[in-house]
Design an enzyme around this catalytic site. Sequence first.
Site, PDB file in Angstrom:
ATOM      1  N   ASP A  42      43.260 140.539  94.148  1.00  0.00           N
ATOM      2  CA  ASP A  42      42.736 139.745  93.279  1.00  0.00           C
ATOM      3  C   ASP A  42      42.920 138.353  93.201  1.00  0.00           C
ATOM      4  O   ASP A  42      43.293 137.837  94.067  1.00  0.00           O
ATOM      5  CB  ASP A  42      43.380 140.503  92.014  1.00  0.00           C
ATOM      6  N   GLY A  58      51.787 136.996  90.017  1.00  0.00           N
ATOM      7  CA  GLY A  58      51.698 138.552  89.701  1.00  0.00           C
ATOM      8  C   GLY A  58      50.462 139.076  89.893  1.00  0.00           C
ATOM      9  O   GLY A  58      49.463 138.448  89.106  1.00  0.00           O
ATOM     10  N   THR A  59      50.300 140.282  90.648  1.00  0.00           N
ATOM     11  CA  THR A  59      49.271 140.235  91.147  1.00  0.00           C
ATOM     12  C   THR A  59      48.981 141.687  91.767  1.00  0.00           C
ATOM     13  O   THR A  59      49.929 142.690  91.408  1.00  0.00           O
ATOM     14  CB  THR A  59      49.129 139.450  92.582  1.00  0.00           C
ATOM     15  N   SER A  60      47.875 141.921  92.561  1.00  0.00           N
ATOM     16  CA  SER A  60      47.580 143.308  93.365  1.00  0.00           C
ATOM     17  C   SER A  60      46.979 143.004  94.435  1.00  0.00           C
ATOM     18  O   SER A  60      46.144 142.103  94.706  1.00  0.00           O
ATOM     19  CB  SER A  60      46.460 144.044  92.471  1.00  0.00           C
TER      20      SER A  60
END
Length: 215
Positions: A35, A18-20
């Site tokens: 990230d 779960g990220t950017s």
Amino acid sequence: MMEQATLDAVKGSAVSTGTSIMAVEFDGGVVVGADSRTSTGIYVANRFSDKLTPLSDRIYCCRSGSAADTQAISDYVRYYLQSHSIELGEPPQVKTAARLAQSLCYNNKDALLAGLIVAGWDQTNGGQVFSISLGGSMVRQKFAIGGSGSTYIYGYVDSAYQPNMTQQQCEKFVADSLSLAMSRDGSSGGIIRMCVIDAAGVRRSLIEGQNLPYS
């Protein structure tokens, strides 16, 4: 009871990036960034994971979704690209890597949870960015964002992006965008890892948490 419920939630959750993630084209190459937080439900499993995965010498993949799924896809694509490169006797093209990843995502869309950005440089088409969504559709874009943190910054990136940005402007654009996403998204955090990919090769850098533009 509350502690047991929390423990059960952690045990029953898959490891997720779960990220950017983000990639931007500039004249002569691309800048990719991500990230470093990997989560397992509500638990941060890894604060400093590397979501920028090399597929070839000048082709990288930014991974979001299930960590296991995206790692498996990148491993398959890397293997196929190595074989393809040996057959051709030259480095693979970025669109070939993107099409391989897209094919794996689409043909296994009912079993995988994987959103990818494939970006890099090749001698034929220069810097390129391809976005591959959860269902396996693929689109080439001037810039692409993905992951849970991307939902917070669509307005910002639409207003901040300018055509024909320099490499330095693209690096700042990526750093600012990811920092804003990390400040809002609970599944994103840690540090920012970035890669500049062009004809000269790959140059990696990172921005530590205390030096983020926004926090």
